[in-house]
Design a protein around this motif. Structure first.
Motif, PDB file in Angstrom:
ATOM      1  N   ILE A 174       0.821  -1.205   0.000  1.00  0.00           N
ATOM      2  CA  ILE A 174       0.000   0.000   0.000  1.00  0.00           C
ATOM      3  C   ILE A 174       0.861   1.264   0.000  1.00  0.00           C
ATOM      4  N   LEU A 175       1.787   1.359   0.966  1.00  0.00           N
ATOM      5  CA  LEU A 175       2.592   2.576   1.057  1.00  0.00           C
ATOM      6  C   LEU A 175       3.440   2.788  -0.187  1.00  0.00           C
ATOM      7  N   ARG A 176       3.966   1.712  -0.739  1.00  0.00           N
ATOM      8  CA  ARG A 176       4.783   1.836  -1.953  1.00  0.00           C
ATOM      9  C   ARG A 176       3.947   2.365  -3.124  1.00  0.00           C
ATOM     10  N   SER A 177       2.630   2.089  -3.089  1.00  0.00           N
ATOM     11  CA  SER A 177       1.753   2.530  -4.180  1.00  0.00           C
ATOM     12  C   SER A 177       1.354   3.990  -4.059  1.00  0.00           C
ATOM     13  N   LEU A 178       1.716   4.636  -2.952  1.00  0.00           N
ATOM     14  CA  LEU A 178       1.272   6.007  -2.702  1.00  0.00           C
ATOM     15  C   LEU A 178       2.348   7.042  -3.021  1.00  0.00           C
ATOM     16  N   LYS A 179       3.316   6.702  -3.825  1.00  0.00           N
ATOM     17  CA  LYS A 179       4.432   7.604  -4.120  1.00  0.00           C
ATOM     18  C   LYS A 179       3.996   8.966  -4.665  1.00  0.00           C
ATOM     19  N   PRO A 210       8.045   0.155   3.271  1.00  0.00           N
ATOM     20  CA  PRO A 210       9.096   0.032   2.251  1.00  0.00           C
ATOM     21  C   PRO A 210      10.240   1.007   2.475  1.00  0.00           C
ATOM     22  N   THR A 211      11.428   0.537   2.263  1.00  0.00           N
ATOM     23  CA  THR A 211      12.608   1.406   2.321  1.00  0.00           C
ATOM     24  C   THR A 211      12.955   1.838   0.898  1.00  0.00           C
ATOM     25  N   GLY A 212      13.487   3.035   0.783  1.00  0.00           N
ATOM     26  CA  GLY A 212      13.871   3.530  -0.528  1.00  0.00           C
ATOM     27  C   GLY A 212      12.739   4.128  -1.334  1.00  0.00           C
ATOM     28  N   THR A 213      11.525   4.164  -0.775  1.00  0.00           N
ATOM     29  CA  THR A 213      10.400   4.774  -1.478  1.00  0.00           C
ATOM     30  C   THR A 213      10.340   6.249  -1.111  1.00  0.00           C
ATOM     31  N   ILE A 214      10.537   7.109  -2.074  1.00  0.00           N
ATOM     32  CA  ILE A 214      10.569   8.547  -1.822  1.00  0.00           C
ATOM     33  C   ILE A 214       9.217   9.163  -2.210  1.00  0.00           C
ATOM     34  N   PHE A 215       8.610   9.858  -1.251  1.00  0.00           N
ATOM     35  CA  PHE A 215       7.342  10.544  -1.498  1.00  0.00           C
ATOM     36  C   PHE A 215       7.667  11.987  -1.917  1.00  0.00           C
ATOM     37  N   TYR A 216       8.021  12.150  -3.176  1.00  0.00           N
ATOM     38  CA  TYR A 216       8.517  13.437  -3.658  1.00  0.00           C
ATOM     39  C   TYR A 216       7.449  14.529  -3.631  1.00  0.00           C
ATOM     40  N   LEU A 228      10.501   7.226   9.503  1.00  0.00           N
ATOM     41  CA  LEU A 228      10.597   6.685   8.141  1.00  0.00           C
ATOM     42  C   LEU A 228       9.970   7.656   7.139  1.00  0.00           C
ATOM     43  N   MET A 229       8.793   8.183   7.477  1.00  0.00           N
ATOM     44  CA  MET A 229       8.111   9.098   6.558  1.00  0.00           C
ATOM     45  C   MET A 229       8.859  10.418   6.434  1.00  0.00           C
ATOM     46  N   LEU A 230       9.408  10.920   7.537  1.00  0.00           N
ATOM     47  CA  LEU A 230      10.181  12.160   7.460  1.00  0.00           C
ATOM     48  C   LEU A 230      11.424  11.974   6.592  1.00  0.00           C
ATOM     49  N   ASP A 231      12.075  10.848   6.729  1.00  0.00           N
ATOM     50  CA  ASP A 231      13.275  10.569   5.941  1.00  0.00           C
ATOM     51  C   ASP A 231      12.987  10.515   4.445  1.00  0.00           C
ATOM     52  N   ASN A 232      11.753  10.123   4.098  1.00  0.00           N
ATOM     53  CA  ASN A 232      11.429   9.880   2.692  1.00  0.00           C
ATOM     54  C   ASN A 232      10.451  10.899   2.107  1.00  0.00           C
ATOM     55  N   SER A 233      10.294  12.037   2.770  1.00  0.00           N
ATOM     56  CA  SER A 233       9.372  13.074   2.282  1.00  0.00           C
ATOM     57  C   SER A 233      10.107  14.416   2.220  1.00  0.00           C
ATOM     58  N   PRO A 234      10.949  14.615   1.240  1.00  0.00           N
ATOM     59  CA  PRO A 234      11.822  15.800   1.216  1.00  0.00           C
ATOM     60  C   PRO A 234      11.085  17.127   1.057  1.00  0.00           C
TER      61      PRO A 234
END
Length: 431
Positions: free
Chosen positions: A272-277, A294-300, A320-326
């Motif tokens: 699910i989370l990987r599908s929400l990029k 998921p690791t490595g999934t960036i929510f750009y 995890l979400m903070l790390d991947n939401s620049p």
């Protein structure tokens, strides 16, 4: 002439309402709670005897006597409005002859080009898909409770835009596919499933025009169950309480803007989370122990994030979400029911090797709702965010009204306030 003379002589017509335009009277009648109330107004005066027949909205609630069944039939046959805007039926009496009545009522409604149909039945009744093959005018369909959907071939509801399925059951997977495939204009779909395990397994939602989707499935025993979502125009997604199924796959939703994912757990192949990029606004009420993060999934594109705190290790999901939401600009944390205290797992936040990019360059608004100031772990999370979000413009801490004011609370809030710059608007208040 007579009315003018009566006015000059000081007479006042007690029936001022009947002098209103017919269109306005019909609109007033349409605001009454049920059609039974509307029909009663026919005794008010001679001019009102047939007025109820023009009301475009028919509502029948809980008929449990044959007399009331006759009212439904009479009302539908006598209806004279150009279009039947809405038909709402709430049926509670179990009768083997009832199904024939329902089919006849719906047949009349479809012949009158009904636009909205709400059917709420508290006894098991099966509805074949052929019943909806002539529902070309239907724009909203809401089915509730004990309705069993049996659709062996595609229906024809080309105008349907809103479909709500609440606690209904399905004969098989094919019934779900055939129901949805016959609604090419569908924009709003709500699937609120009950606890029946004898139901559709692979729930495929393929809808080319769908914009809003809400799924709730509280049943734990649906072994082999799965959800597949293929909705290229989907913008808003809400998933609540999917537990223990094989997979939940979002195949094609490039237009997705906002999603809320709550109480999703123990899914075998969870993506699910990987599908929400591509998402821009996201609300999460999850434990990282119960879902594949998921690791490595960036929510750009993510600019708004809400995280609930009553799940175990919720802070690890937050990091995890903070790390991947620049590009994150707004962060909201919501305290709910208390969860067992486990302490922060791994390194303390203050010992993290690096600070997430969004805290250093993007985050502008931080909100903590129902802030539990007695929790050390939450104090550490709040301190970490306020200390590192150097571009923060607004910080809000809302405290539950039942919390008793005390010096210790005021001191802690003052400590948090001192962590932000003078340009940051810091607010703490009770709600």
């Amino acid at each position: 002439m007579e009315q003018r003379l009566r006015r000059r002589l000081g007479y006042v017509n007690a029936d001022r309402i009947s002098e209103l335009p017919e269109a306005l009277l019909v609109h007033i009648l349409s605001l009454l709670p049920t059609t039974k109330h509307v029909i009663v107004t026919s005794v008010l005066s001679k001019g009102w005897r047939s007025l109820w027949k023009m009301v475009p909205r028919l509502v029948f609630a809980s008929p449990n006597q044959k007399y009331e069944d006759n009212v439904i039939s009479t009302s539908l046959v006598s209806h004279e409005a150009p279009v039947l805007e809405s038909l709402r039926l709430r049926l509670v009496r179990h009768d083997y002859m009832y199904m024939g009545d329902i089919r006849a009522w719906l047949g009349i409604a479809f012949a009158r080009h009904v636009r909205e149909l709400v059917l709420d039945v508290n006894f098991r009744v099966s509805f074949p898909g052929s019943m909806f093959c002539s529902a070309s005018s239907l724009e909203t369909l809401i089915l509730k409770n004990s309705i069993h959907v049996d659709v062996p071939c595609p229906v024809s509801m080309k105008s349907l835009k809103t479909l709500h399925l609440k606690d209904v059951t399905y004969k098989d997977d094919e019934s779900v596919r055939n129901l949805l495939s016959g609604c090419p204009s569908l924009e709003d779909l709500l699937v609120d499933r009950g606890y029946s395990i004898h139901d559709a397994k692979i729930f495929i939602i393929a809808a080319p025009s769908l914009k809003r989707l809400s799924i709730c499935d509280p049943c734990n025993g649906r072994k082999g169950g799965a959800y597949v979502i293929n909705a290229p125009c989907l913008k808003y997604l809400e998933i609540e309480m999917i537990k223990g199924c094989d997979f939940c796959l979002i195949e094609n939703s490039p237009e997705l803007v906002e999603a809320a994912i709550r109480n999703v757990s123990w899914i075998v192949n969870e993506t699910i989370l990987r599908s929400l990029k591509p998402i821009k606004r996201l609300s999460l009420n999850l434990s990282p122990l119960e879902i594949n993060c998921p690791t490595g999934t960036i929510f750009y594109q993510l600019v708004y994030l809400e995280v609930y705190t009553h799940k175990v290790e919720w802070w690890n999901l937050l990091i995890l979400m903070l790390d991947n939401s620049p590009k994150l600009q707004v962060l909201k944390i919501t305290d709910c029911l208390p969860c067992p205290y486990y302490g922060l797992v791994g390194k303390k936040l203050s010992e993290q090797e690096y600070v997430p990019e969004c805290l250093l360059s993007q985050l502008e608004t931080f909100v903590w709702k129902n802030y539990d100031w007695t929790s050390e772990e939450k104090k550490e999370v709040a301190t970490y965010i306020l200390r590192n979000a150097i571009r923060l413009k607004k910080a809000y801490f809302f405290i539950n009204r039942i919390t008793r004011k005390c010096n210790e609370l005021e001191e802690r809030l003052q400590m948090l306030k001192e962590l932000v710059s003078n340009s940051c608007h810091f607010v703490s208040k009770y709600e």
